[in-house]
Motif scaffolding. Structure first.
Motif, mmCIF file in Angstrom:
data_model
loop_
_atom_site.group_PDB
_atom_site.id
_atom_site.type_symbol
_atom_site.label_atom_id
_atom_site.label_comp_id
_atom_site.label_asym_id
_atom_site.label_seq_id
_atom_site.Cartn_x
_atom_site.Cartn_y
_atom_site.Cartn_z
ATOM 1 N N PHE A 212 0.251 -1.121 0.332
ATOM 2 C CA PHE A 212 -0.152 0.089 -0.267
ATOM 3 C C PHE A 212 0.579 1.571 0.242
ATOM 4 O O PHE A 212 0.869 2.913 -0.610
ATOM 5 N N GLU A 213 1.800 1.077 0.647
ATOM 6 C CA GLU A 213 2.666 2.325 1.286
ATOM 7 C C GLU A 213 3.730 2.707 -0.728
ATOM 8 O O GLU A 213 3.954 4.059 -0.475
ATOM 9 N N SER A 214 3.426 1.538 -0.829
ATOM 10 C CA SER A 214 4.089 1.652 -2.051
ATOM 11 C C SER A 214 3.510 3.047 -3.667
ATOM 12 O O SER A 214 4.703 3.107 -4.663
ATOM 13 N N THR B 73 -0.621 4.404 5.798
ATOM 14 C CA THR B 73 -1.384 3.535 6.283
ATOM 15 C C THR B 73 -1.192 3.401 7.576
ATOM 16 O O THR B 73 -1.883 2.205 8.259
ATOM 17 N N HIS B 74 -1.115 4.719 8.303
ATOM 18 C CA HIS B 74 -1.626 5.162 9.752
ATOM 19 C C HIS B 74 -2.483 5.844 9.848
ATOM 20 O O HIS B 74 -2.541 7.063 8.582
ATOM 21 N N LEU B 75 -3.659 5.929 11.305
ATOM 22 C CA LEU B 75 -4.235 6.716 11.420
ATOM 23 C C LEU B 75 -3.619 8.624 11.461
ATOM 24 O O LEU B 75 -4.062 9.632 11.156
ATOM 25 N N GLU C 17 -6.344 1.214 17.682
ATOM 26 C CA GLU C 17 -4.919 1.596 18.563
ATOM 27 C C GLU C 17 -3.988 0.851 17.781
ATOM 28 O O GLU C 17 -3.393 1.811 18.061
ATOM 29 N N ALA C 18 -4.605 -0.039 16.802
ATOM 30 C CA ALA C 18 -3.115 -0.148 16.466
ATOM 31 C C ALA C 18 -2.287 0.024 15.160
ATOM 32 O O ALA C 18 -1.728 0.312 14.507
ATOM 33 N N SER C 19 -3.981 1.028 14.583
ATOM 34 C CA SER C 19 -3.382 1.477 13.250
ATOM 35 C C SER C 19 -2.818 2.931 13.613
ATOM 36 O O SER C 19 -3.198 4.057 12.692
#
Length: 385
Positions: free
Chosen positions: A332-334, A339-341, A382-384
């Motif tokens: 996704f990041e490529s 990918t994080h809040l 929370e994990a995001s």
């Protein structure tokens, strides 16, 4: 393999310079309402092609359908259907326009409050106006299924419905229509299609070997062509494969006879409703964390995913799962997608409001085992961070 029925009546007309086939596909005596989003359909010439192909048919136009189509806008389109005595709809755009057209098709034939269509997930739909589509953005697969998502701005509710009455009669898929799209929309399309596959594949094994291999092939195709679609100059082969892959991810084929998840989508909807994030961006945020939090329930399929999709065959089971999830995030990041809040300025103090929205919308038992509770969703958020 689970019991299933499979039926997909949508006719696909695929290839370059196929918009002219509207002349044969739309009934000669139809009164047509063309629905579209912004001005890109006008600027890139697609609307002109559509008008020419319709010839002397009576037709009207309704623009302004949002990237997350709203109930408020779509009800105005329903009013146009009634006022103009429309009997055929034509969607010009991507999944949002096609989703919106499905709602208009159903609501135009529904005597009650049209919001009931979404409150009942489509069970009240008994008929709908016929419609077709000219696809200009590959992402959702809406061009070949009977699902739709609509947002009600007044209540910040993003809801979905499904009905066999809203299959498109036909969809025209011309890959060259995607040539002028910006990288952001292209990346969104790749992520949306990828996550559609994951929601139907990464559950638990039921010996559905055909569906698994189809799903794995689609994932590998998207991994191979995704960066090229987003970063390289447009070329027909990559855009054609992207367009067909996106349609195949959600036309019922790989989901037949297998358990399905959809928790990532439903949790992600609240990020769109409250913060206006692109749908695909919410998937890129939620999916890696969802897999990590729910790894035990998905262990067998995660190991299969690691081996068959990412070719990870060494290390402990936990190490292989960790690496497969990390490779998903890296993919996704490529595509230049966060990918994080925190990438979108959303901090820990937002989580309580997001969980409250899930509760308000009845999203308390999600996933293939109905075990994604509000507490699980909280862990995912929370994990995001």
């Amino acid at each position: 393999m689970l019991n299933f029925e499979f039926h997909n009546p949508t006719r696909i007309v695929f290839g370059q310079d196929t918009t002219s086939s509207l002349h044969e596909l739309v009934p000669r005596n139809a009164r047509v309402l063309i629905l579209y989003g912004g001005q890109s359909a006008e600027r890139n010439g697609t609307l002109a092609e559509v008008r020419k192909a319709l010839g002397d048919r009576t037709h009207y136009e309704f623009g302004g359908i949002e990237p997350n189509p709203t109930f408020e806008t779509l009800t105005k389109a329903v009013g146009q259907v009634h006022a103009r005595d429309i009997d055929f709809l034509l969607a010009i755009g991507g999944g949002s326009v096609i989703d919106g057209t499905k709602f208009v098709a159903a609501a135009a034939k529904y005597a009650g409050d049209p919001w009931h269509i979404l409150e009942t997930v489509g069970s009240v739909v008994q008929e709908a106006l016929p419609f077709g589509a000219v696809l200009t953005l590959s992402a959702t697969g809406s061009e070949m299924n009977f699902n739709a998502v609509v947002t009600r701005k007044a209540t910040q509710t993003k809801a979905f419905f499904a009905s066999p009455h809203v299959f498109p009669q036909f969809s025209i898929l011309d890959p060259t229509k995607t040539y002028t799209l910006p990288p952001r929309q292209l990346a969104n399309g790749v992520i949306d299609a990828f996550t559609h596959v994951v929601e139907q594949y990464l559950t638990y094994p039921v010996e559905a070997r055909v569906q698994d291999r189809f799903a794995e092939g689609l994932l590998q195709t998207l991994i191979e062509i995704g960066p090229k679609v987003v970063h390289d100059p447009a070329d027909y082969d990559s855009r054609a494969n992207m367009m067909w892959a996106a349609a195949m991810t959600l036309n019922g084929l790989i989901g037949a006879g297998v358990p399905q998840d959809w928790a990532t989508h439903l949790v992600g909807h609240e990020l769109t409703a409250l913060y206006g994030l692109d749908h695909a961006r919410t998937l890129a945020i939620v999916l890696p964390s969802m897999l990590r939090v729910r790894r035990e329930g998905k262990r067998a399929k995660l190991l299969q995913y690691a081996e068959r999709v990412w070719h990870i065959t060494t290390g402990s089971e936990d190490a292989r799962i960790d690496l497969a999830i990390e490779k998903t995030r890296d993919f996704f990041e490529s595509l230049d997608v966060g990918t994080h809040l925190s990438d979108y300025g959303i901090a820990a103090d937002a989580i309580e409001g997001l969980v409250q929205q899930l509760q308000a919308h009845g999203m308390t038992q999600l996933g293939e085992h109905s075990d994604v509770t509000l507490e699980t969703s909280r862990e995912v958020f929370e994990a995001s961070l």
